[in-house]
Design a protein around this motif. Sequence first.
Motif, PDB file in Angstrom:
ATOM      1  N   TYR A  37       0.854  -1.187   0.000  1.00 35.08           N
ATOM      2  CA  TYR A  37       0.000   0.000   0.000  1.00 35.08           C
ATOM      3  C   TYR A  37       0.885   1.229   0.000  1.00 35.08           C
ATOM      4  N   PRO A  38       0.646   2.199  -0.835  1.00 33.71           N
ATOM      5  CA  PRO A  38      -0.305   2.153  -1.943  1.00 33.71           C
ATOM      6  C   PRO A  38       0.203   1.222  -3.033  1.00 33.71           C
ATOM      7  N   HIS A  39      -0.722   0.699  -3.800  1.00 31.11           N
ATOM      8  CA  HIS A  39      -0.400  -0.333  -4.795  1.00 31.11           C
ATOM      9  C   HIS A  39       0.035   0.303  -6.121  1.00 31.11           C
ATOM     10  N   PHE A  40       1.215   0.925  -6.093  1.00 31.86           N
ATOM     11  CA  PHE A  40       1.766   1.520  -7.308  1.00 31.86           C
ATOM     12  C   PHE A  40       2.357   0.404  -8.165  1.00 31.86           C
ATOM     13  N   THR A  41       1.685   0.019  -9.229  1.00 32.74           N
ATOM     14  CA  THR A  41       2.159  -1.099 -10.038  1.00 32.74           C
ATOM     15  C   THR A  41       3.496  -0.782 -10.704  1.00 32.74           C
ATOM     16  N   ASN A  42       3.754   0.494 -11.022  1.00 29.52           N
ATOM     17  CA  ASN A  42       5.035   0.829 -11.643  1.00 29.52           C
ATOM     18  C   ASN A  42       6.191   0.640 -10.652  1.00 29.52           C
ATOM     19  N   VAL A  43       5.978   0.937  -9.383  1.00 36.96           N
ATOM     20  CA  VAL A  43       7.016   0.748  -8.358  1.00 36.96           C
ATOM     21  C   VAL A  43       7.291  -0.739  -8.174  1.00 36.96           C
ATOM     22  N   ILE A  44       6.248  -1.524  -8.118  1.00 37.32           N
ATOM     23  CA  ILE A  44       6.393  -2.971  -7.924  1.00 37.32           C
ATOM     24  C   ILE A  44       7.121  -3.591  -9.115  1.00 37.32           C
ATOM     25  N   GLN A  45       6.728  -3.230 -10.316  1.00 34.25           N
ATOM     26  CA  GLN A  45       7.381  -3.793 -11.511  1.00 34.25           C
ATOM     27  C   GLN A  45       8.834  -3.340 -11.607  1.00 34.25           C
ATOM     28  N   PHE A  46       9.110  -2.084 -11.288  1.00 32.46           N
ATOM     29  CA  PHE A  46      10.489  -1.591 -11.324  1.00 32.46           C
ATOM     30  C   PHE A  46      11.359  -2.366 -10.341  1.00 32.46           C
TER      31      PHE A  46
END
Length: 97
Positions: A37-46
């Motif tokens: 949280y927050p579920h930033f998909t770009n942060v997770i993928q990076f």
Amino acid sequence: MTEQMNKNLKMFKHLKESKWPNVGDKVKFKSADGFFYPHFTNVIQFAKDNLKVGEIYTVRNCEVYSSWCAVWLEEIEGDHFFHLPMFEWPIKEETNE
């Protein structure tokens, strides 16, 4: 010492013990799997694309928000941040037993 002073001292000790990573602290990457949280998909993928599980990184900056903590790493150029729960911190010392 008055009772109120004792309460204040206990509260101060608690605040002093609850800390966040400082600049220069080491963190070990655990995973970018799961929900953050927050579920930033770009942060997770990076993180998945650029960090290696088990690798130790150095904290360049740490910002604590109301419900999550962002961490920038010395080893990653630019303004990319990661979620603190992606890392082991503080790093537990391994024993040779």
